[in-house]
Structure formats: C-alpha cells, structure tokens
Design a protein around this motif. Structure first.
Motif, mmCIF file in Angstrom:
data_model
loop_
_atom_site.group_PDB
_atom_site.id
_atom_site.type_symbol
_atom_site.label_atom_id
_atom_site.label_comp_id
_atom_site.label_asym_id
_atom_site.label_seq_id
_atom_site.Cartn_x
_atom_site.Cartn_y
_atom_site.Cartn_z
ATOM 1 N N ALA A 121 0.831 -1.211 0.000
ATOM 2 C CA ALA A 121 0.000 0.000 0.000
ATOM 3 C C ALA A 121 0.865 1.259 0.000
ATOM 4 O O ALA A 121 1.923 1.311 0.633
ATOM 5 N N VAL A 122 0.405 2.246 -0.751
ATOM 6 C CA VAL A 122 1.066 3.553 -0.783
ATOM 7 C C VAL A 122 0.380 4.462 0.218
ATOM 8 O O VAL A 122 -0.845 4.621 0.178
ATOM 9 N N ALA A 123 1.162 5.033 1.136
ATOM 10 C CA ALA A 123 0.596 5.864 2.207
ATOM 11 C C ALA A 123 0.994 7.325 2.027
ATOM 12 O O ALA A 123 2.061 7.642 1.490
ATOM 13 N N THR A 124 0.108 8.195 2.468
ATOM 14 C CA THR A 124 0.365 9.638 2.463
ATOM 15 C C THR A 124 0.592 10.100 3.896
ATOM 16 O O THR A 124 -0.132 9.665 4.811
ATOM 17 N N SER A 125 1.564 10.984 4.082
ATOM 18 C CA SER A 125 1.886 11.472 5.431
ATOM 19 C C SER A 125 1.989 12.990 5.416
ATOM 20 O O SER A 125 2.638 13.570 4.533
#
Length: 467
Positions: A121-125
């Motif tokens: 999964a690609v996560a945004t922070s």
C-alpha cells in the motif's frame, strides 16, 4: 532530611545552569618598561587609555589648509573605509559567538507519499513540527568564544584607530614635504633668473674683452645645473601631490594643491612631557587585545575534551489524511536531554589545544615586541627633534656666513681681484646652504609628526575630542 537533600541539589543545579569555563583566565602579559625615557627625563608611568578621544593634533602646526585636508581624509580615505569594514566584520563575528547563549528553534511542515518495505500500500503522510534545542555551556566553550570574539572586536577597533592615525601622519608628512618642495622651487626659480641675468652680463663682458671664454662657460654650466635641479624638484612636487590625492581618495589627475605661502608652525615640546605611549597607542592596544583573544581560544579548544549536554524539545502534528492533520489524536511531542562525548578523534582535540597555546605564545611575543618598538620610535623621534633643532640653529649661522661670502666674492670679481670660478664656488655654497636649511625644516616637521604618531596622537595629557 528533605532540607538536606534539597541543599545537596544546589551544586548540581549551579553546574547545569552556569557550568565552569575551562582554560586559563586572562592576565595581561608582563612587559619590562623603562622608568623614564632616555631622551626626556620626567615621564610618568603609563596606564592603558587607548579609548580616550584623540586631539586634532595637526592643528598644533597652525595650518588651515592642512586642517581642511585632514577633514577630507576622514571622509574619503579608502584604507580607512577598509579598516572600518573589518571592524564591522569583527562585531558581526562577536554577535555570532553570542548567539551560542540562545536556544535554536526551528519549524517545518511536510507532505509525502511512499511505501514501506514489505507493504504494497502507498501511504500519504502530513507532518508539522516545532522543535527547540539548547546546549548548556557546562565547560565555558560559548563563554570563551564570546570572550575571544569581544577581544578580537576590540583589537579591530584599535586597528581602525591605528590606521586612522597612520593615514593622518602620512598626510601631514606628505603635506610638509610638499611645502618644503614649494619653498625649494621658489629658491631655484629665483636662482635660475639670477643666473640667466648673470650669464648675459658675462657674455656682454666677454664681447667687450673684459673676461675670458672660460667665465662664460662656467656661467652657462652653473645655469644649466640649476635648471636640472629645478626640473627634478618639480617631479618631486608632482609626486607628493599625487600621494596626497590618493590619501584623500581622489584620482591624482583631477587634484591640484595650491602652493602654501605661510610656513607651518614648529610646535615646541612642553617641559615634563607625560608618558602616554602605553595609554593611547592603538597598535599596542590591538596587540594586547589579541593576546586576550588567543588566551580565550585555549579554553574553546580544551572544551573539546568534555561532553556536551543538550536539552531538546519538539512537538507537532502527523497524520495520514489532510483532514486529520491538526486533530488532537495526530499530536506528538518529545522532551529530553542528550549527552554526547567524543571518545576518539585521532588526537584532534589535543592538536587544536596545542595550536591554541602556540598561538597564544606568539601573540604574547608580538605584544611585547610592539611595546619595545613603540619605545624605540619615541626615543628616535625625541633624539631627532633635539638634534635637528640644534642643527637648524647652526644652519642659520652657516647660511648667513655663506651669503656674506657670496657678497664679498662678487665685489672682488667686479674689482678684478678674483676669477669667476671663485664666484661660482661661493654661490654654489650659498645655494646648498639654502637648500640644506629647507631640508632641515622638513626633517624637523617630520620628526614632530613621528613623535605624535609614536605617542598615539599627541603629547597632551588629556586630549580634547577632535573637531
């Protein structure tokens, strides 16, 4: 029991808040100085006072044109501007050192997308953070740095005053040399006019058969030699004018200085001249301040042997969605001390300490040498003034005798008792005496300027502020 425990914490608190400063505390190096100057008996011991305002010392020569030139020098001399810029740079370095007393506070915000290892999964922070850090000056590294920076700034201020005094002395010396050159040019112009008239008379007498051709040749030689000297002195005059223009920050091509008819005054040394060599000489003050800076640098180097303690705090918000960025669950914070010590650096700290100690020893030697050189300059100037004044008095008598001898030789030549060569000889002697008198005057003026410079800007005990 609780009271005794509370008292036991005071030493620790004092250590954390104030710390100690490693390295030697500064002591001004001892310098062997004479009780009195050899050339002037009644001199008092000096106490440092280079901060006192200096008089407009050139006004002692009572020359309005020189006063105006000195005012221009204060505004436009490029060497002075460079020294002033160096002083401002030293002040900025001191401010940088003083910044070490304050904590460092930073703020930042970021947004990023990425994937962790093993996670598809690609996560945004999203992150916003405010942090602060403060290194406690336990061993006096910052204090010694500030001490060194302050001493260096004071040395730079003294360098500025030393540059100012040197430029003022250069201008006065060049101006007085220019005055002597103008007086010499006037003398040579008068002699050339007289020799031309004398040559014409000699030629007329030769045509009448009264004198020989040798008299004409001698008169022509005398005239041409004086014209050569006149041209050489004009070169000197132009070069002095160019030097003054550069001191005033102006191009020589557009600068012309009119001939000064009124001779400058020769200021007399007062009886019981007070010793102010160590009080107002800015170069000695600068050398002493550099010793203090080098001494403080030893403490900065030795602080590298000890651990550093930093108090750090940070806080902010971090979230995976922009809508949750500044919500309470996204908040984070941290607070705590950090202790760090260098266990091995290949002897770097030891080498830096040895370098700082060697630099200190060198600065002490330079300081003592500057003091000794200062005493030498005062002694030299006093000797020159005393002997040149005696020489000037004798030269007045020599010139009077030369003029009388010229008058006698002329009368004898008119009566046919002596040859023209005898007249040429006494005329050359008289002209040399005139020029020698002007050269001595120039040396007298230069010696007084040298003494004023050697004393740090005058010989008054309490100089008024410059106008």
């Amino acid at each position: 029991m609780k009271t005794s425990k509370r008292h036991a914490l005071w030493p620790l608190a004092a250590l954390l808040l104030g710390g100690c400063a490693v390295g030697p505390d500064y002591q001004r190096p001892a310098v062997t100085v004479p009780a009195a100057y050899k050339e002037a008996g009644d001199w008092k011991p000096a106490t440092p006072a280079d901060h006192l305002p200096r008089a407009a010392w050139w006004q002692a020569f009572a020359d309005p044109q020189l006063d105006g030139l000195q005012q221009q020098l204060q505004k436009h001399n490029q060497t002075l501007r460079a020294a002033e810029a160096s002083f401002r740079q030293a002040l900025a370095l001191l401010q940088q050192a003083e910044a070490g007393y304050s904590p460092t506070v930073t703020a930042g915000a970021s947004a990023s997308r990425g994937r962790a290892s093993g996670d598809s999964a690609v996560a945004t922070s999203y992150r916003a953070e405010l942090s602060a850090a403060w290194e406690l000056d336990l061993w006096g590294r910052v204090r010694r740095s500030v001490e060194s920076g302050r001493a260096s700034a004071e040395a730079s201020a003294a360098d500025l005053e030393s540059t100012r005094l040197s430029a003022q002395a250069q201008l006065a010396s060049a101006y007085f040399q220019l005055y002597v050159a103008d007086r010499t040019l006037r003398l040579l112009d008068e002699q050339v006019a007289a020799y031309r008239q004398q040559l014409q008379i000699t030629r007329n007498r030769y045509r009448q058969g009264v004198v020989s051709r040798a008299d004409v040749v001698q008169a022509e030689t005398q005239l041409k030699s004086t014209e050569v000297s006149l041209l050489a002195k004009r070169v000197t005059r132009r070069q002095l004018e160019h030097a003054i223009a550069v001191l005033l920050g102006r191009p020589p091509a557009g600068f012309t200085l009119a001939e000064q008819q009124q001779p400058p005054a020769l200021p007399l040394l007062p009886a019981g001249l007070p010793s102010q060599l160590l009080e107002r000489r800015p170069d000695i003050a600068a050398a002493e301040r550099r010793v203090a800076a080098a001494n403080a640098a030893i403490g900065v180097a030795k602080a590298g042997y000890f651990p550093s303690l930093t108090l750090a705090a940070s806080g902010g918000y971090a979230a995976s969605r922009l809508a949750d960025w500044f919500s309470l669950p996204a908040r984070f914070w941290s607070l705590g001390p950090e202790l760090a010590v260098t266990l091995f650096n290949g002897g770097l700290t030891r080498a830096k300490t040895a370098e700082a100690i060697a630099a200190y020893d060198g600065s002490v030697a330079n300081y003592r040498q500057t003091v000794l050189q200062g005493f030498q300059e005062v002694e030299d100037a006093l000797t020159a003034i005393r002997l040149l004044d005696q020489q000037a008095a004798l030269q007045v008598e020599a010139l009077a005798a030369a003029r009388e001898a010229e008058t006698i030789a002329r009368n004898q030549y008119q009566a046919g008792l002596v040859s023209y060569l005898d007249v040429v000889t006494v005329q050359s002697t008289r002209l040399s005496a005139e020029q020698e008198g002007l050269a001595i005057l120039g040396s007298q003026l230069a010696a007084r300027v040298a003494l004023i410079k050697a004393l740090g800007g005058g010989w008054q005990a309490s100089p008024p502020a410059a106008g």
